[in-house]
Design a protein around this motif. Structure first.
Motif, PDB file in Angstrom:
ATOM      1  N   UNK A 125       3.251  -5.842  -4.734  1.00  0.00           N
ATOM      2  CA  UNK A 125       2.557  -5.785  -6.096  1.00  0.00           C
ATOM      3  C   UNK A 125       1.894  -4.290  -6.493  1.00  0.00           C
ATOM      4  N   UNK A 126       2.184  -4.249  -7.790  1.00  0.00           N
ATOM      5  CA  UNK A 126       1.715  -2.985  -8.569  1.00  0.00           C
ATOM      6  C   UNK A 126       0.676  -3.275  -9.531  1.00  0.00           C
ATOM      7  N   UNK A 127       0.183  -4.625  -9.571  1.00  0.00           N
ATOM      8  CA  UNK A 127      -1.170  -5.032 -10.079  1.00  0.00           C
ATOM      9  C   UNK A 127      -2.341  -3.833  -9.758  1.00  0.00           C
ATOM     10  N   UNK A 128      -2.395  -3.592  -8.661  1.00  0.00           N
ATOM     11  CA  UNK A 128      -3.439  -2.681  -8.083  1.00  0.00           C
ATOM     12  C   UNK A 128      -2.747  -1.948  -6.998  1.00  0.00           C
ATOM     13  N   UNK A 129      -3.011  -0.622  -6.969  1.00  0.00           N
ATOM     14  CA  UNK A 129      -2.448   0.233  -5.760  1.00  0.00           C
ATOM     15  C   UNK A 129      -3.285   1.456  -5.610  1.00  0.00           C
ATOM     16  N   UNK A 130      -2.960   1.698  -4.213  1.00  0.00           N
ATOM     17  CA  UNK A 130      -4.170   3.109  -3.966  1.00  0.00           C
ATOM     18  C   UNK A 130      -3.260   4.109  -3.452  1.00  0.00           C
ATOM     19  N   UNK A 131      -3.102   5.235  -3.950  1.00  0.00           N
ATOM     20  CA  UNK A 131      -2.269   6.389  -3.399  1.00  0.00           C
ATOM     21  C   UNK A 131      -2.988   7.274  -2.613  1.00  0.00           C
ATOM     22  N   UNK A 132      -2.552   7.442  -1.313  1.00  0.00           N
ATOM     23  CA  UNK A 132      -3.578   8.121  -0.235  1.00  0.00           C
ATOM     24  C   UNK A 132      -2.812   9.561   0.218  1.00  0.00           C
ATOM     25  N   UNK A 133      -1.732   9.537  -0.371  1.00  0.00           N
ATOM     26  CA  UNK A 133      -0.916  10.888   0.168  1.00  0.00           C
ATOM     27  C   UNK A 133      -0.552  11.123   1.589  1.00  0.00           C
ATOM     28  N   UNK A 134      -1.010  12.329   2.017  1.00  0.00           N
ATOM     29  CA  UNK A 134      -0.794  12.548   3.451  1.00  0.00           C
ATOM     30  C   UNK A 134      -1.848  12.304   4.304  1.00  0.00           C
ATOM     31  N   UNK A 135      -2.093  11.517   5.279  1.00  0.00           N
ATOM     32  CA  UNK A 135      -3.184  11.208   6.269  1.00  0.00           C
ATOM     33  C   UNK A 135      -3.703  12.714   6.772  1.00  0.00           C
ATOM     34  N   UNK A 144     -11.114   7.128   9.650  1.00  0.00           N
ATOM     35  CA  UNK A 144     -12.293   6.755   9.102  1.00  0.00           C
ATOM     36  C   UNK A 144     -11.629   6.235   7.440  1.00  0.00           C
ATOM     37  N   UNK A 145     -10.497   6.924   6.935  1.00  0.00           N
ATOM     38  CA  UNK A 145      -9.909   6.403   5.847  1.00  0.00           C
ATOM     39  C   UNK A 145      -9.339   5.167   5.935  1.00  0.00           C
ATOM     40  N   UNK A 146      -8.862   4.725   6.713  1.00  0.00           N
ATOM     41  CA  UNK A 146      -8.115   3.572   6.908  1.00  0.00           C
ATOM     42  C   UNK A 146      -9.292   2.637   7.418  1.00  0.00           C
ATOM     43  N   UNK A 147     -10.548   2.718   7.868  1.00  0.00           N
ATOM     44  CA  UNK A 147     -11.456   1.745   8.148  1.00  0.00           C
ATOM     45  C   UNK A 147     -12.218   1.278   6.613  1.00  0.00           C
ATOM     46  N   UNK A 148     -12.228   2.399   5.857  1.00  0.00           N
ATOM     47  CA  UNK A 148     -12.659   2.248   4.314  1.00  0.00           C
ATOM     48  C   UNK A 148     -11.989   1.546   3.324  1.00  0.00           C
ATOM     49  N   UNK A 149     -10.537   1.473   3.536  1.00  0.00           N
ATOM     50  CA  UNK A 149      -9.625   0.901   2.715  1.00  0.00           C
ATOM     51  C   UNK A 149      -8.937  -0.230   3.155  1.00  0.00           C
ATOM     52  N   UNK A 150      -8.886  -0.530   4.552  1.00  0.00           N
ATOM     53  CA  UNK A 150      -8.123  -1.674   5.080  1.00  0.00           C
ATOM     54  C   UNK A 150      -8.081  -3.074   4.573  1.00  0.00           C
ATOM     55  N   UNK A 151      -9.718  -3.359   3.980  1.00  0.00           N
ATOM     56  CA  UNK A 151      -9.946  -4.322   3.263  1.00  0.00           C
ATOM     57  C   UNK A 151      -9.513  -4.818   1.816  1.00  0.00           C
ATOM     58  N   UNK A 152      -8.995  -3.549   1.182  1.00  0.00           N
ATOM     59  CA  UNK A 152      -8.927  -3.904  -0.225  1.00  0.00           C
ATOM     60  C   UNK A 152      -7.760  -4.686  -0.692  1.00  0.00           C
ATOM     61  N   UNK A 153      -7.737  -5.199  -1.932  1.00  0.00           N
ATOM     62  CA  UNK A 153      -6.698  -5.882  -2.315  1.00  0.00           C
ATOM     63  C   UNK A 153      -5.921  -5.080  -3.400  1.00  0.00           C
ATOM     64  N   UNK A 154      -5.001  -4.420  -2.571  1.00  0.00           N
ATOM     65  CA  UNK A 154      -4.168  -3.214  -3.261  1.00  0.00           C
ATOM     66  C   UNK A 154      -3.097  -2.875  -2.302  1.00  0.00           C
ATOM     67  N   UNK A 155      -1.971  -2.512  -3.066  1.00  0.00           N
ATOM     68  CA  UNK A 155      -0.802  -1.830  -2.300  1.00  0.00           C
ATOM     69  C   UNK A 155      -1.331  -0.367  -1.947  1.00  0.00           C
ATOM     70  N   UNK A 156      -1.088  -0.064  -0.748  1.00  0.00           N
ATOM     71  CA  UNK A 156      -1.456   1.270   0.096  1.00  0.00           C
ATOM     72  C   UNK A 156      -0.366   2.087  -0.215  1.00  0.00           C
ATOM     73  N   UNK A 157      -0.261   3.334  -0.456  1.00  0.00           N
ATOM     74  CA  UNK A 157       0.928   4.055  -0.577  1.00  0.00           C
ATOM     75  C   UNK A 157       0.619   5.672  -0.030  1.00  0.00           C
TER      76      UNK A 157
END
Length: 272
Positions: A125-135, A144-157
């Motif tokens: 899905x490209x309707x919503x996406x979150x670019x996170x770059x390099x961990x 901590x980053x994954x805990x904050x974003x793990x429940x969002x309705x968006x493709x993670x990049x």
């Protein structure tokens, strides 16, 4: 008045450069590069001969002043990173801010970005996406980053380097669960490939090259079907939805009527 240009360049295939980018690189007085040796491959291919400045993440702030001095002398300067758009997991942001603060105009010449190319090619899905770059390197920070974003309705990049790809895929599996993912490797190059799998069962054909890893958002049929109705309801409560909105969204996700969800919570006074 002189101007500073941030120019997008190809991520692999040298033909993926815009006419506007070529025109800009051909007409400026100086070109600042993340790595002058790497940039010369592109510049020589298009027979662009300009004085080059080396500006990378370790000297960006220091060399920003050199560029400002050139701008004061009415010289136009362009900046290119090794591949793609500067500032996107690449140097450029410090230059931008320092030069804007000094009172000079900054113009962005858009180009290819690996994250968007991979997203379109992934089928996710490209309707919503979150670019996170390099961990981050530090384990606690990446958790901590994954805990904050793990429940969002968006493709993670994510961008992942070749020497980290196997351990980072395992880390994503351990922290995000066995979600659908797509691994894009060597985009626009000879050995470009996309691998679709679940995080827990990815088989790489090669760990060489540059990787973009895309992970399905939590709000997919597979993920939501694992939740009880109560857990599903609580998922939206945590997002700040009103109780009525939660019921509406749960019903929509489960493809049932709102009345069916109301009935389920019939004895719950907090829902009525």
């Amino acid at each position: 008045m002189s101007k500073f240009f941030i120019v997008g360049t190809p991520i692999g295939n040298l033909k993926d450069i815009t006419l506007r980018a070529l025109e800009t690189l051909q007409t400026v007085d100086y070109i600042a590069c993340e790595d002058t040796r790497h940039s010369l491959i592109l510049l020589n291919h298009y027979e662009i001969k300009k004085p080059l400045l080396s500006v990378h993440k370790f000297n960006e702030k220091q060399n920003a002043q050199k560029i400002i001095d050139l701008l004061k002398k009415e010289k136009n300067v362009a900046y290119i990173s090794d591949a793609g758009m500067p500032c996107i997991s690449d140097p450029g942001l410090i230059l931008f801010n320092e030069i804007k603060t000094a009172g000079f105009d900054v113009e962005v010449i858009p180009g290819v970005t690996a994250c968007i190319t991979a997203l379109v090619g992934s089928g996710l899905s490209s309707e919503h996406f979150l670019f996170l770059g390099f961990l981050p390197e530090q384990l606690s920070k990446r958790k901590e980053i994954l805990f904050q974003i793990k429940d969002i309705n968006a493709t993670l990049i994510f961008y992942i380097s070749s020497h980290d790809i196997e351990k980072d895929l395992q880390f994503l599996f351990e922290n995000l669960g066995n979600r659908k993912c797509v691994i894009a490797r060597e985009l626009t190059k000879k050995f470009e490939e996309y691998i679709s799998a679940n995080l827990g069962s990815v088989k790489l054909n090669s760990n060489k090259g540059e990787f973009v890893v895309l992970v399905e958002g939590v709000n997919s049929k597979n993920e939501l079907s694992k939740l009880t109705i109560e857990e599903h309801f609580e998922f939206y409560v945590k997002k700040g939805f009103s109780k009525q909105e939660c019921i509406k969204q749960v019903a929509k996700d489960r493809k049932v009527t709102k009345n069916e969800i109301y009935k389920h919570f019939m004895n719950d006074k907090n829902i009525q």
